[in-house]
Design a protein around this motif. Structure first.
Motif, PDB file in Angstrom:
ATOM      1  N   VAL A   1      -7.856  65.880   3.927  1.00 43.85           N
ATOM      2  CA  VAL A   1      -7.434  64.514   3.604  1.00 43.85           C
ATOM      3  C   VAL A   1      -8.468  63.544   4.161  1.00 43.85           C
ATOM      4  O   VAL A   1      -8.754  63.553   5.364  1.00 43.85           O
ATOM      5  CB  VAL A   1      -6.043  64.206   4.195  1.00 43.85           C
ATOM      6  CG1 VAL A   1      -5.626  62.774   3.851  1.00 43.85           C
ATOM      7  CG2 VAL A   1      -5.012  65.206   3.686  1.00 43.85           C
ATOM      8  N   GLY A   2      -9.017  62.716   3.304  1.00 42.44           N
ATOM      9  CA  GLY A   2     -10.002  61.738   3.738  1.00 42.44           C
ATOM     10  C   GLY A   2      -9.352  60.458   4.241  1.00 42.44           C
ATOM     11  O   GLY A   2      -8.155  60.218   4.051  1.00 42.44           O
ATOM     12  N   TYR A   3     -10.154  59.626   4.890  1.00 38.73           N
ATOM     13  CA  TYR A   3      -9.645  58.356   5.418  1.00 38.73           C
ATOM     14  C   TYR A   3     -10.789  57.372   5.625  1.00 38.73           C
ATOM     15  O   TYR A   3     -11.957  57.767   5.758  1.00 38.73           O
ATOM     16  CB  TYR A   3      -8.911  58.573   6.747  1.00 38.73           C
ATOM     17  CG  TYR A   3      -9.822  59.028   7.883  1.00 38.73           C
ATOM     18  CD1 TYR A   3     -10.493  58.112   8.683  1.00 38.73           C
ATOM     19  CD2 TYR A   3     -10.015  60.382   8.150  1.00 38.73           C
ATOM     20  CE1 TYR A   3     -11.332  58.524   9.708  1.00 38.73           C
ATOM     21  CE2 TYR A   3     -10.853  60.804   9.164  1.00 38.73           C
ATOM     22  CZ  TYR A   3     -11.512  59.864   9.957  1.00 38.73           C
ATOM     23  OH  TYR A   3     -12.345  60.275  10.961  1.00 38.73           O
ATOM     24  N   ASP A   4     -10.437  56.110   5.649  1.00 36.51           N
ATOM     25  CA  ASP A   4     -11.342  55.063   6.136  1.00 36.51           C
ATOM     26  C   ASP A   4     -10.894  54.596   7.515  1.00 36.51           C
ATOM     27  O   ASP A   4     -11.710  54.228   8.351  1.00 36.51           O
ATOM     28  CB  ASP A   4     -11.360  53.893   5.147  1.00 36.51           C
ATOM     29  CG  ASP A   4     -11.877  54.311   3.784  1.00 36.51           C
ATOM     30  OD1 ASP A   4     -13.027  54.794   3.724  1.00 36.51           O
ATOM     31  OD2 ASP A   4     -11.127  54.197   2.798  1.00 36.51           O
ATOM     32  N   ALA A   5      -9.568  54.595   7.726  1.00 35.89           N
ATOM     33  CA  ALA A   5      -8.997  54.361   9.050  1.00 35.89           C
ATOM     34  C   ALA A   5      -8.009  55.479   9.329  1.00 35.89           C
ATOM     35  O   ALA A   5      -7.214  55.859   8.460  1.00 35.89           O
ATOM     36  CB  ALA A   5      -8.290  53.010   9.108  1.00 35.89           C
ATOM     37  N   LEU A   6      -8.080  56.041  10.522  1.00 30.92           N
ATOM     38  CA  LEU A   6      -7.237  57.164  10.909  1.00 30.92           C
ATOM     39  C   LEU A   6      -6.394  56.765  12.116  1.00 30.92           C
ATOM     40  O   LEU A   6      -6.902  56.183  13.077  1.00 30.92           O
ATOM     41  CB  LEU A   6      -8.091  58.379  11.261  1.00 30.92           C
ATOM     42  CG  LEU A   6      -7.359  59.616  11.789  1.00 30.92           C
ATOM     43  CD1 LEU A   6      -6.500  60.248  10.692  1.00 30.92           C
ATOM     44  CD2 LEU A   6      -8.361  60.645  12.338  1.00 30.92           C
ATOM     45  N   VAL A   7      -5.093  57.096  12.067  1.00 27.16           N
ATOM     46  CA  VAL A   7      -4.206  56.852  13.197  1.00 27.16           C
ATOM     47  C   VAL A   7      -3.710  58.188  13.726  1.00 27.16           C
ATOM     48  O   VAL A   7      -3.139  58.993  12.985  1.00 27.16           O
ATOM     49  CB  VAL A   7      -2.998  55.976  12.795  1.00 27.16           C
ATOM     50  CG1 VAL A   7      -2.109  55.716  14.017  1.00 27.16           C
ATOM     51  CG2 VAL A   7      -3.468  54.655  12.191  1.00 27.16           C
ATOM     52  N   LEU A   8      -3.921  58.428  15.002  1.00 25.92           N
ATOM     53  CA  LEU A   8      -3.438  59.643  15.664  1.00 25.92           C
ATOM     54  C   LEU A   8      -2.117  59.316  16.342  1.00 25.92           C
ATOM     55  O   LEU A   8      -2.064  58.510  17.274  1.00 25.92           O
ATOM     56  CB  LEU A   8      -4.461  60.125  16.688  1.00 25.92           C
ATOM     57  CG  LEU A   8      -5.877  60.361  16.139  1.00 25.92           C
ATOM     58  CD1 LEU A   8      -6.823  60.776  17.261  1.00 25.92           C
ATOM     59  CD2 LEU A   8      -5.862  61.409  15.040  1.00 25.92           C
ATOM     60  N   ALA A   9      -1.047  59.921  15.848  1.00 28.21           N
ATOM     61  CA  ALA A   9       0.295  59.690  16.392  1.00 28.21           C
ATOM     62  C   ALA A   9       1.010  61.026  16.545  1.00 28.21           C
ATOM     63  O   ALA A   9       2.160  61.193  16.141  1.00 28.21           O
ATOM     64  CB  ALA A   9       1.072  58.752  15.482  1.00 28.21           C
ATOM     65  N   THR A  10       0.306  61.988  17.141  1.00 30.64           N
ATOM     66  CA  THR A  10       0.782  63.373  17.215  1.00 30.64           C
ATOM     67  C   THR A  10       1.698  63.642  18.396  1.00 30.64           C
ATOM     68  O   THR A  10       2.167  64.773  18.570  1.00 30.64           O
ATOM     69  CB  THR A  10      -0.414  64.335  17.262  1.00 30.64           C
ATOM     70  OG1 THR A  10      -1.348  63.871  18.259  1.00 30.64           O
ATOM     71  CG2 THR A  10      -1.127  64.378  15.923  1.00 30.64           C
ATOM     72  N   GLY A  11       1.947  62.629  19.221  1.00 37.32           N
ATOM     73  CA  GLY A  11       2.923  62.786  20.292  1.00 37.32           C
ATOM     74  C   GLY A  11       2.510  63.764  21.370  1.00 37.32           C
ATOM     75  O   GLY A  11       1.325  63.963  21.645  1.00 37.32           O
ATOM     76  N   ALA A  12       3.506  64.391  21.967  1.00 39.61           N
ATOM     77  CA  ALA A  12       3.275  65.314  23.076  1.00 39.61           C
ATOM     78  C   ALA A  12       4.159  66.546  22.901  1.00 39.61           C
ATOM     79  O   ALA A  12       5.168  66.512  22.201  1.00 39.61           O
ATOM     80  CB  ALA A  12       3.577  64.637  24.414  1.00 39.61           C
ATOM     81  N   ALA A  13       3.753  67.632  23.546  1.00 36.58           N
ATOM     82  CA  ALA A  13       4.504  68.886  23.483  1.00 36.58           C
ATOM     83  C   ALA A  13       5.059  69.210  24.861  1.00 36.58           C
ATOM     84  O   ALA A  13       4.439  68.906  25.886  1.00 36.58           O
ATOM     85  CB  ALA A  13       3.598  70.025  23.015  1.00 36.58           C
ATOM     86  N   ALA A  14       6.226  69.823  24.895  1.00 41.68           N
ATOM     87  CA  ALA A  14       6.849  70.176  26.164  1.00 41.68           C
ATOM     88  C   ALA A  14       6.012  71.204  26.913  1.00 41.68           C
ATOM     89  O   ALA A  14       5.496  72.155  26.329  1.00 41.68           O
ATOM     90  CB  ALA A  14       8.250  70.739  25.914  1.00 41.68           C
ATOM     91  N   ARG A  15       5.867  70.995  28.199  1.00 40.91           N
ATOM     92  CA  ARG A  15       5.195  71.989  29.040  1.00 40.91           C
ATOM     93  C   ARG A  15       6.120  73.193  29.239  1.00 40.91           C
ATOM     94  O   ARG A  15       7.333  73.047  29.364  1.00 40.91           O
ATOM     95  CB  ARG A  15       4.836  71.389  30.399  1.00 40.91           C
ATOM     96  CG  ARG A  15       3.817  70.263  30.317  1.00 40.91           C
ATOM     97  CD  ARG A  15       3.429  69.778  31.703  1.00 40.91           C
ATOM     98  NE  ARG A  15       2.525  68.646  31.643  1.00 40.91           N
ATOM     99  CZ  ARG A  15       1.219  68.733  31.490  1.00 40.91           C
ATOM    100  NH1 ARG A  15       0.664  69.936  31.386  1.00 40.91           N
ATOM    101  NH2 ARG A  15       0.468  67.663  31.443  1.00 40.91           N
ATOM    102  N   ARG A  16       5.521  74.363  29.293  1.00 42.07           N
ATOM    103  CA  ARG A  16       6.282  75.595  29.479  1.00 42.07           C
ATOM    104  C   ARG A  16       5.845  76.312  30.748  1.00 42.07           C
ATOM    105  O   ARG A  16       4.717  76.116  31.221  1.00 42.07           O
ATOM    106  CB  ARG A  16       6.099  76.526  28.275  1.00 42.07           C
ATOM    107  CG  ARG A  16       6.599  75.920  26.962  1.00 42.07           C
ATOM    108  CD  ARG A  16       6.294  76.828  25.786  1.00 42.07           C
ATOM    109  NE  ARG A  16       6.764  76.262  24.525  1.00 42.07           N
ATOM    110  CZ  ARG A  16       7.956  76.491  24.001  1.00 42.07           C
ATOM    111  NH1 ARG A  16       8.801  77.302  24.634  1.00 42.07           N
ATOM    112  NH2 ARG A  16       8.319  75.950  22.857  1.00 42.07           N
TER     113      ARG A  16
END
Length: 476
Positions: free
Chosen positions: A103-118
């Motif tokens: 997927v291409g972009y001109d502006a990219l937003v990273l909103a991938t959050g966080a994962a629980a530590r194990r």
């Protein structure tokens, strides 16, 4: 909108932050291609109810949806659900997905959050749970029934909320924490001790001051935990609630700066057309310069709004993100609210109510200024102190009155629209005065160095609950 808006905006993370960006872009008149990518198969959903209403069974999963399918369709999205982003090529401006698409972009937003530590060695072990996703909550809910034994590793908000729900469902609960007092990191030792008493009264066994060394198994399933001092605690299920780590592993070869999250400037821009919002972003606070990362639901939405405004304005005209963080927790009949950041504070004063009543509002200070306010079952009063936190008002002297402005006139926790700045308080800076000011007990400064980090030790004056105590630990 800027003179030259990006023709393609791609948002990685179908989260509260990601959805906030998409909606704000459309409201701002953005007409271009808008792609929203999520690694989970679900429509964007709210996460705070996972450890509350969903876990208890009060809500079904559909009620967690932030928007229905029709509302998302109205945004004109290229919606890619169940397709994890695996690599980022910032030179080609492309995101590669696990299904092989790019997927291409001109502006990219990273909103991938966080994962629980194990805990090490617990991946795939039946009966070991974390609580971060819809599936996590549903899996844990199936374990919670009368007579089942649940051990919770960690005593932060998620663990404490899960403990409250589990007890209501009849499970036997043991909460283990290496801190001397549960929730002392978030609220200080006195409020943490009060909450520990509440949990104990509801039948939660609390083991503090010792870490969990290992999860024990029998027949491939969790059967308990072993503590660092050699003791063992039997269990039918184990919930690990020891924090979260930002989802940045897929960015390793991208050239995007990563530390404790995606490292952005004060406007949430990481460079080269890449922006970030939500739990994954680390940015320098505009007023303190301290690089911070906040895992609060309200912050995710506010950062999404700020990123959308800055994309439309363009990096040259972007404004700093200057929030007033807010977090809440529901435990039994207690509603806990925090505005600001308690981390690093070395003063606290109860200004309304009391610990004995389990109904109170407390101010937290550092470097001679008010940095946070926390409340227990006093939502209106607690909201009223937000202006002191927003302007970092001087810490009140022993003879000062502490203003408690009307909550109806208090600005929202968000930013003033389009400014990127915290709203004005309506008070003369530094005066500490308001028509509704009231006298409170005196406060003593206690050097934070007098307490080792995480020790939970406090210096208290028995005459007044409003006296200062030493605080240490992580963010609320």
């Amino acid at each position: 909108m800027s003179a030259v808006a990006p023709s393609r905006v791609t948002i990685v993370g179908a989260s509260a932050a990601g959805l906030s960006v998409a909606e704000a872009l459309r409201r701002g008149g953005y007409p271009g291609r808008l792609t929203l990518i999520g690694d989970e198969p679900h429509l964007p959903y709210d996460r705070p109810p996972l450890s509350k209403q969903l876990l208890s069974g009060a809500w079904d999963a559909d009620r967690l949806r932030l928007r229905n399918a029709g509302a998302l369709d109205a945004l004109g999205l290229d919606l890619r659900l169940g397709a994890a982003a695996v690599t980022l090529d910032t030179e080609a401006r492309e995101v590669a997905l696990a299904d092989g698409d790019r997927v291409g972009y001109d502006a990219l937003v990273l909103a991938t959050g966080a994962a629980a530590r194990r805990l090490p060695g617990t991946d795939g072990v039946a009966g070991v749970h974390v609580l971060r996703t819809l599936e996590d909550a549903l899996d844990l809910r199936r374990e919670l029934r009368p007579g089942r034994r649940l051990v919770i590793v960690g005593a932060g908000f998620v663990g404490a909320e899960a403990a409250a729900v589990a007890r209501k469902l009849g499970a036997e609960v043991t909460m283990v924490t290496d801190a001397p007092v549960p929730l002392a990191d978030a609220l200080g030792p006195d409020l943490g001790a009060m909450l520990a008493e509440v949990h104990a009264e509801h039948g939660v066994r609390i083991i503090s001051g010792v870490r969990v060394d290992a999860v024990l198994t029998q027949g491939g399933r969790a059967s308990g935990v072993r503590l660092a001092d050699g003791r063992t605690v039997e269990a039918d299920a184990v919930l690990v609630g020891i924090g979260a780590r930002p989802n940045t592993g897929w960015l390793a070869a991208s050239g995007v700066a990563v530390g404790d999250g995606v490292e952005c400037d004060a406007t949430l821009h990481a460079g080269s057309g890449v922006w970030a919002a939500g739990d994954v972003v680390s940015w320098p606070h505009p007023r303190t310069g301290e690089r911070i990362r906040i895992e609060h639901r309200a912050n995710a939405t506010e950062q999404g709004l700020a990123v959308a405004r800055n994309i439309l304005a363009g990096p040259a005209h972007a404004t700093p993100f200057d929030p007033l963080p807010y977090v809440w927790s529901d435990q039994y009949d207690l509603k806990i609210q925090i505005y600001g950041r308690i981390r690093g504070c070395d003063q606290v004063r109860v200004v309304e109510g009391s610990l004995a009543e389990r109904r109170l509002t407390a101010l937290y200070g550092r470097d001679g200024t008010v940095r946070a306010v926390a409340g227990v079952n006093m939502p209106r009063a607690t909201r009223g102190y937000r202006p002191l936190v927003a302007e970092q008002a001087p810490w009140p002297r022993a003879t000062d009155t502490v203003p408690a402005p009307s909550a109806d006139k208090t600005p929202s926790t968000g930013q003033a629209p389009g400014t990127g700045q915290a709203p004005g308080t309506g008070q003369a800076p530094g005066t500490g005065q308001a028509p509704s000011g009231r006298q409170v007990p005196s406060a003593r400064q206690v050097p934070v160095a007098d307490s080792a980090p995480g020790s939970g030790s406090a210096i208290k004056d028995e005459r007044a609950l409003g006296d200062a105590v030493a605080l240490s630990g992580r963010d609320a």
